[in-house]
Design a protein around this motif. Structure first.
Motif: not given
Length: 217
Positions: A6-9, A11-12, A36-37, A42-43
């Motif tokens: 959830e955190r990575n999504r 941020l992206i 920027r994220a 690849p993420n």
């Protein structure tokens, strides 16, 4: 607790909103979004598969708040309170989702080529319901006899300008960014103008406008 996924999504999505708002869809690179994220490139593909999917996700992130903002528009609602709530919700979207709002506005100005048709249909249907509700209030003498289409367009323009034209607002105000107090003053000012402009003489909208806090001089 927020999961890593959830955190990575998030941020992206936030980084993508900023990149798309600054550069547009065609000029934005997934590598710039990843940088920027603060995540590996690849993420971006792992979570969103393609730049097109990510762009649509940015658009969709503002669709639900826009639909929710129209919740007060029900025929049996008190018009002054409904308009006040709607304006505040629209200003809040510009404050909390400024980049996504700018991307959404740009998408519409270009004919909405990437926005899924079901979202476009839902937004249009919501707008038509709002216009019908405004017309009902007008027909019952609860609002002044103004054109409901242009009333809605005026509210859109007044509230969305705080996201779409943030650079100009910063230049005029001399502030790098607006504070919570500035957005509060914006909501109060727009509400005051709309309620006074739509109030039948001695009507309920006058009473709603009177309940607003005095604006600071």
């Amino acid at each position: 607790m927020t999961s890593i996924r959830e955190r990575n999504r998030r941020l992206i999505l936030r980084a993508a909103s900023e990149e798309f708002a600054e550069k547009g869809f065609a000029a934005t690179k997934t590598s710039d979004i990843a940088a920027r994220a603060g995540l590996p490139k690849p993420n971006v593909y792992y979570y969103f598969q393609s730049k097109e999917n990510l762009y649509r996700s940015v658009l969709e992130s503002v669709v639900e708040p826009l639909l929710q903002a129209s919740a007060p528009f029900r025929d049996d609602d008190e018009p002054a309170e409904a308009l006040k709530s709607y304006i505040r919700s629209k200003v809040r979207i510009s404050q909390e989702l400024p980049h996504a709002s700018k991307v959404f506005a740009s998408e519409l100005m270009h004919g909405a080529p990437h926005l899924p048709k079901e979202y476009l249909d839902e937004l249009n249907a919501q707008a038509q319901r709002n216009i019908a509700c405004l017309q009902s209030w007008i027909d019952r003498g609860l609002l002044a006899p103004v054109d409901p289409h242009h009333l809605l367009f005026t509210i859109w323009a007044a509230t969305q300008t705080y996201a779409d034209f943030d650079w100009q607002i910063s230049m005029v105000t001399g502030k790098e960014s607006l504070s919570d107090a500035d957005f509060e003053a914006a909501a109060e000012t727009i509400t005051r103008l709309v309620l006074r402009g739509t109030a039948p003489e001695g009507g309920e909208a006058d009473k709603g406008e009177a309940r607003l806090r005095p604006l600071p001089l």
